[in-house]
Every structure is written in C-alpha cells, then in structure tokens.
Scaffold this motif. Structure first.
Motif, PDB file in Angstrom:
ATOM      1  N   LYS A 173      -9.316   8.689   2.323  1.00 35.02           N
ATOM      2  CA  LYS A 173      -8.891   8.757   3.725  1.00 35.02           C
ATOM      3  C   LYS A 173      -8.928  10.192   4.246  1.00 35.02           C
ATOM      4  N   CYS A 226       0.853  -1.187   0.000  1.00 34.22           N
ATOM      5  CA  CYS A 226       0.000   0.000   0.000  1.00 34.22           C
ATOM      6  C   CYS A 226       0.890   1.240   0.000  1.00 34.22           C
ATOM      7  N   SER A 278      -0.025  -3.538   4.490  1.00 35.93           N
ATOM      8  CA  SER A 278       0.371  -2.123   4.386  1.00 35.93           C
ATOM      9  C   SER A 278       1.606  -1.825   5.244  1.00 35.93           C
ATOM     10  N   LEU A 298      -0.246   3.972   1.403  1.00 37.97           N
ATOM     11  CA  LEU A 298      -0.676   4.709   2.586  1.00 37.97           C
ATOM     12  C   LEU A 298      -0.355   3.892   3.845  1.00 37.97           C
ATOM     13  N   ARG A 299      -0.456   4.562   5.002  1.00 39.14           N
ATOM     14  CA  ARG A 299      -0.263   3.881   6.296  1.00 39.14           C
ATOM     15  C   ARG A 299      -1.294   4.438   7.268  1.00 39.14           C
ATOM     16  N   CYS A 300      -2.546   4.063   7.076  1.00 37.52           N
ATOM     17  CA  CYS A 300      -3.599   4.576   7.960  1.00 37.52           C
ATOM     18  C   CYS A 300      -3.338   4.116   9.386  1.00 37.52           C
ATOM     19  N   CYS A 339      -5.401   1.135  10.227  1.00 38.39           N
ATOM     20  CA  CYS A 339      -5.499   0.129   9.157  1.00 38.39           C
ATOM     21  C   CYS A 339      -5.862  -1.240   9.754  1.00 38.39           C
ATOM     22  N   GLY A 386      -4.353  -3.738   1.319  1.00 38.45           N
ATOM     23  CA  GLY A 386      -3.405  -3.016   0.474  1.00 38.45           C
ATOM     24  C   GLY A 386      -4.095  -2.104  -0.552  1.00 38.45           C
ATOM     25  N   THR A 391      -5.791  -3.995   8.006  1.00 39.23           N
ATOM     26  CA  THR A 391      -5.049  -5.048   7.301  1.00 39.23           C
ATOM     27  C   THR A 391      -3.562  -4.684   7.261  1.00 39.23           C
TER      28      THR A 391
HETATM   29  S1  SF4 Z   1      -6.616   1.099   5.417  1.00 42.55           S
HETATM   30 FE1  SF4 Z   1      -6.310   0.607   3.242  1.00 42.55          FE
HETATM   31  S2  SF4 Z   1      -5.338   2.451   2.405  1.00 42.55           S
HETATM   32 FE2  SF4 Z   1      -5.102   2.574   4.621  1.00 42.55          FE
HETATM   33  S3  SF4 Z   1      -3.077   1.642   5.025  1.00 42.55           S
HETATM   34 FE3  SF4 Z   1      -4.623   0.021   5.246  1.00 42.55          FE
HETATM   35  S4  SF4 Z   1      -4.686  -0.967   3.245  1.00 42.55           S
HETATM   36 FE4  SF4 Z   1      -3.679   1.029   2.943  1.00 42.55          FE
END
Ligand code: SF4
Length: 246
Positions: A122, A35, A48, A37-39, A42, A77, A44
């Motif tokens: 996001k 990914c 990521s 991004l790094r929410c 997250c 991801g 998952t």
């Molecule tokens: S929520 Fe989605 S966009 Fe955000 S880090 Fe996780 S996989 Fe990436």
C-alpha cells in the motif's frame, strides 16, 4: 482428537479472477474477515473497516472448494494474519488446487503454502487521514501508516514464493501518478528486484467503473511501456460493476 480449526469468512463465491497474471481464470474466492490496515479506498470494507462474517471450519471450506474450480483464491481482509490460513493452504494444495493468496505483504504466516503470492503493498495515498477522523476513529490512520509497508516481510515473501506485486495507482493527474511511481521506484530499489522481474509488477489504476478505469489504463500505459510494468486490469469491475461477491 484433532481440534476443530476455523476461520472467520466474510464471503465466498465462484467467479473469474479479475486481477493479476491469472486474470480470467475461473476461481473459488474465500474472503477471510479482518485486516490490520484500513485503506481509504478499500473495496472490501466488510472485511476491514467493519469486519463481518461467521466462522467456518477448515474442513467445510475445503469441501466447498472441492465442488468448484481448480483455482482457489484466499483473500481478505488480510488472510496472513490468521494462523489457520496456513493449515487451510496446505489442505487446499494437497487436494490438488492451485492456490493464490492475496495479501498486502505486511505479515508473515508460518507454514502457509501458495502457488502464487499476490502482494499488494500500500502506497501513502491509502492512508485514511480524513476518513478516520470523520468516523471518529482518528487512531486508525497512524496505525495504518505505521503498518502499511514492511520491507522485511516483503523481501521474505518474494524470496520464498512465486509472486506478483500489484500497486494501486492514482491516474487522475500526471502529478499524482508521478508521486505514486516515485514510491514504487523506492520500494523496488529497496527490495533489489532485478529488472527482468518488472513484468511481475502491475500498475492498477484506481477506479470502480468502466469509464474511470479505461481512463486510468490509458494514463498508465506510457509508464508501463517505458518501464516494462504490467498494466493491471480489473476484469471483475468491467464484467459485474463494483459489486460484492464477484
Ligand atoms: S484494501 Fe486490503 S489491505 Fe487495505 S484495508 Fe482493504 S482488505 Fe485491508
């Protein structure tokens, strides 16, 4: 001779769609690893923050999906980061599948086909300012902040696919929800979405258990009714808990 094309897959499983307009539909899930991004929240992280998984050939993925439901969800991801996703999407649809692609909507993938583009832009609360610092990876927060919204890509996705927009919103205080709604309003205005498209916009309360989600649904309910946003359920959490592979 045709080159063997592959994607790194973190997990794949058959379940029911837990979110969005197709909630409850039996589906095969193919989760691409990696990914941009790094929410901070997250759900998952193994696709990521700490990407895992082995390469699978596109033929192997298509054969695995053929043994499962008609609906396939390509998720991550961020699947749009990887050009083989386009060829995979074409093969899956040619095989008769209904394909949902789950994306944060920050990158365009040329040639990708989808019956439903499920876009989850996001908001600013996703940026991992403290978490990245705690992990000694301070650079990830500004990287995320710079990449998390791409209006040009969002507009292109909405113009070219059947879409839904899913927003994770904070509901533990009215102030947090109001702040998130301000950001959503700005985005909806910038994208010039017609008011009759509001039911394609889902508010998904943040939460990873029954009690917090139920409280979140109730907190978001008035807003959904007033603005005609859809209340975004998380059926998989109610059914299976906060568990990978569901
Ligand atoms: S929520 Fe989605 S966009 Fe955000 S880090 Fe996780 S996989 Fe990436």
């Amino acid at each position: 001779m045709r080159a063997v094309v592959s994607l790194r897959i973190q997990e794949r499983f058959v379940s029911v769609q837990g979110e969005g307009a197709l909630v409850g539909v039996p589906s095969s899930f193919v989760r691409v690893s990696g990914c941009n991004l790094r929410c901070v929240w997250c759900d998952t992280p193994r696709s990521s923050w700490t990407p895992e998984g082995d390469a699978a050939t596109l033929d192997e993925i298509v054969a695995w999906c053929a043994a499962g439901p008609r609906h396939v969800v390509l998720t991550g991801g961020e699947p749009m980061l990887f050009s083989p996703a386009a060829e995979l999407s074409q093969a899956l649809r040619a095989a008769g599948h209904h394909l949902t692609v789950e994306t944060a909507g920050t990158v365009w993938c040329e040639g990708l086909q989808a019956d439903l583009m499920s876009i989850s832009p996001k908001l600013s609360h996703s940026t991992p300012w403290q978490r990245a610092e705690q992990l000694g990876r301070k650079q990830l927060a500004p990287m995320h902040e710079a990449a998390r919204l791409n209006l040009d890509v969002l507009a292109r996705l909405i113009a070219n696919y059947t879409w839904q927009l899913k927003f994770v919103v904070r509901t533990s205080s009215p102030e947090q929800l109001a702040a998130d709604l301000d950001e959503i309003d700005q985005l909806v205005d910038a994208l010039e979405l017609p008011t009759n498209a509001r039911e394609q916009i889902l508010l998904m309360p943040e939460g990873t258990d029954d009690a917090s989600l139920r409280a979140g649904y109730l907190a978001a309910l008035d807003t959904c009714q007033a603005r005609n946003f859809r209340l975004g359920l998380r059926l998989h959490i109610h059914l299976f808990g906060h568990t990978p592979g569901t």
